[in-house]
Design a protein around this motif. Structure first.
Motif, mmCIF file in Angstrom:
data_model
loop_
_atom_site.group_PDB
_atom_site.id
_atom_site.type_symbol
_atom_site.label_atom_id
_atom_site.label_comp_id
_atom_site.label_asym_id
_atom_site.label_seq_id
_atom_site.Cartn_x
_atom_site.Cartn_y
_atom_site.Cartn_z
ATOM 1 N N GLY A 111 0.788 -1.335 0.023
ATOM 2 C CA GLY A 111 -0.144 0.073 -0.046
ATOM 3 C C GLY A 111 0.806 1.316 0.053
ATOM 4 N N ASP A 112 2.251 1.082 -0.034
ATOM 5 C CA ASP A 112 2.882 2.264 -0.180
ATOM 6 C C ASP A 112 2.633 3.204 -1.313
ATOM 7 O OD1 ASP A 112 4.893 4.324 -0.047
ATOM 8 O OD2 ASP A 112 6.652 3.140 -0.888
ATOM 9 N N PRO A 113 2.224 4.437 -0.973
ATOM 10 C CA PRO A 113 1.994 5.324 -2.555
ATOM 11 C C PRO A 113 3.167 5.612 -3.298
ATOM 12 C CG PRO A 113 1.897 6.710 -0.313
ATOM 13 C CD PRO A 113 1.945 5.269 -0.111
ATOM 14 N N LYS A 114 4.189 5.538 -2.579
ATOM 15 C CA LYS A 114 5.389 5.780 -3.645
ATOM 16 C C LYS A 114 6.023 4.593 -4.040
ATOM 17 C CE LYS A 114 7.224 7.819 0.009
ATOM 18 N NZ LYS A 114 8.112 8.631 0.991
ATOM 19 N N ALA A 115 5.275 3.358 -4.132
ATOM 20 C CA ALA A 115 5.907 1.997 -4.648
ATOM 21 C C ALA A 115 6.102 2.120 -5.929
ATOM 22 C CB ALA A 115 4.730 1.128 -4.249
ATOM 23 N N PRO A 168 3.986 11.728 8.934
ATOM 24 C CA PRO A 168 3.759 10.733 9.456
ATOM 25 C C PRO A 168 4.812 9.789 9.519
ATOM 26 C CG PRO A 168 3.060 10.638 7.267
ATOM 27 C CD PRO A 168 3.549 12.147 7.607
ATOM 28 N N SER A 169 4.913 8.631 10.304
ATOM 29 C CA SER A 169 6.116 7.775 10.730
ATOM 30 C C SER A 169 6.381 6.872 9.208
ATOM 31 C CB SER A 169 5.751 6.796 11.732
ATOM 32 O OG SER A 169 6.787 6.156 12.144
ATOM 33 N N GLU A 170 7.653 6.668 8.944
ATOM 34 C CA GLU A 170 7.829 6.190 7.877
ATOM 35 C C GLU A 170 8.794 4.929 8.072
ATOM 36 O OE1 GLU A 170 9.753 7.922 4.714
ATOM 37 O OE2 GLU A 170 10.774 9.600 6.005
ATOM 38 N N LYS A 171 9.161 3.969 7.282
ATOM 39 C CA LYS A 171 10.175 3.052 7.137
ATOM 40 C C LYS A 171 11.093 3.589 6.077
ATOM 41 C CE LYS A 171 9.052 -0.639 9.810
ATOM 42 N NZ LYS A 171 10.096 -1.249 10.600
ATOM 43 N N LEU A 172 12.168 3.912 6.745
ATOM 44 C CA LEU A 172 13.321 4.505 5.939
ATOM 45 C C LEU A 172 13.836 3.391 4.757
ATOM 46 C CD1 LEU A 172 15.069 7.045 8.397
ATOM 47 C CD2 LEU A 172 13.414 7.495 6.750
ATOM 48 N N PRO A 173 14.343 3.953 3.702
ATOM 49 C CA PRO A 173 14.673 3.082 2.565
ATOM 50 C C PRO A 173 16.088 2.626 3.106
ATOM 51 C CG PRO A 173 15.042 5.030 1.881
ATOM 52 C CD PRO A 173 14.101 5.426 3.084
#
Length: 351
Positions: free
Chosen positions: A84-88, A339-344
């Protein structure tokens, strides 16, 4: 990372803006530079001490950089795997380019090129084409990213007697460093073009520095020659650096943005309607075979977009935390947080 700007005037729809108190002039207006008070004493003292230090521990600097990268790799998950990542869609394009460059052996050290601005065969030729641009010849100060494929651009900038502005890698060990040919010797100029050399020979500056940047050179993973839409490696540092230069009134919409890439990094499937307000487009593309003027119509970012800046990203970058506290003190208002994110993941270097 994306947006809520100190000041914005273009077509991207935005949520409710944060603005400074009515009694203060708006921040971040490049057309009307505002004097900015210095950072709190601890920050200024640190910069002064760093600038005054005459010795540089290269081994310690490199060890710290590698340690930070290793810690980041251990803590980061693959962004492209998040459902669901909008930047996928960005990760799909990046992976395609990285895979292609490795498969066709147009990648150069450091390899693999995945999760980095890829060094490419012909990078020095592309750099030479860039140096022949009129905007480069006329520039007195050039901001260049610290990645390997733009090393020759940094050398040509210094060797041409221009002022070179380079960010510290990932902004973790510092902010920007300024180098000039007069600060170097023939024996040190090439070293000064490396990430270690920038820290060793450069003069560190803070956000209060009054400096005009005439040209920006950015690295890219993929770029669309028809629209100027660009994808970096996914960490957002080019956007942050651009936003901070806007805050410093060092650049404006007219400041040209150039990238150097391999021809195989040119793509036609970056949907501009999915770009975010902080994404930086490019005006000119230099490859080993050609120079492309994009005539981009994509609006350039106007500053730092705090409501899209995640706690994780803010936690990575000390100078951003300093800036956030500074603005909040000046305005008496709390800036939003994204919002919180998982960094690459960061790049893994083969030695």
């Amino acid at each position: 990372m994306d947006t809520q700007l100190l000041k914005l005037s273009h077509a991207f729809p935005l949520p409710i803006k944060w603005a400074p108190a009515a009694s203060k002039p708006p921040l971040n207006l490049p057309s009307i530079p505002q004097p900015k008070p210095p950072f709190p004493p601890p920050f200024s003292r640190n910069l002064t001490a760093t600038a005054a230090r005459r010795t540089f521990d290269e081994a310690a600097y490199e060890a710290e950089r590698l340690s930070l990268d290793a810690a980041a790799r251990d803590s980061m998950a693959e962004q492209s795997a998040i459902e669901g990542d909008p930047k996928a869609w960005k990760w799909v394009i990046r992976k395609r380019i990285w895979d292609l460059m490795e498969a066709r052996n147009i990648a150069q050290f450091p390899r693999p090129v995945h999760h980095r601005i890829p060094n490419f065969t012909g990078a020095t030729v592309a750099a030479q084409k860039l140096s022949e641009l009129q905007v480069f010849k006329e520039a007195k100060c050039v901001k260049v990213n610290p990645d390997t494929p733009q090393k020759q651009v940094r050398f040509l900038t210094l060797n041409g007697g221009k002022k070179l502005l380079t960010p510290q890698p990932r902004l973790r060990t510092g902010f920007f460093s300024v180098l000039e040919y007069s600060m170097l010797s023939p024996d040190t100029i090439k070293e000064a073009c490396t990430s270690v050399g920038v820290a060793k020979y450069g003069k560190p500056i803070g956000l209060e520095e009054k400096i005009k940047v005439d040209l920006i050179v950015v690295g890219s993973v993929a770029v669309d020659p028809k629209t100027g839409a660009r994808l970096g490696k996914g960490e957002g540092f080019a956007e942050l650096e651009y936003g901070m230069l806007r805050y410093m009134c060092s650049i404006d919409d007219s400041t040209p943005i150039v990238t150097s890439v391999h021809d195989e990094q040119l793509v036609d499937d970056i949907p501009i309607e999915k770009l975010l307000v902080h994404d930086v487009p490019v005006d000119i593309i230099c490859t080993p075979t050609r120079v492309i003027f994009t005539n981009t119509s994509i609006p350039k970012p106007q500053g730092i977009y705090w409501d899209k800046l995640s706690p994780e990203k803010l936690g990575q970058i000390k100078i951003l935390r300093e800036l956030k506290r500074k603005i909040e003190r000046e305005t008496g208002e709390k800036l939003p947080t994204g919002p919180s994110e998982k960094l690459p993941p960061t790049a893994r270097r083969k030695r």
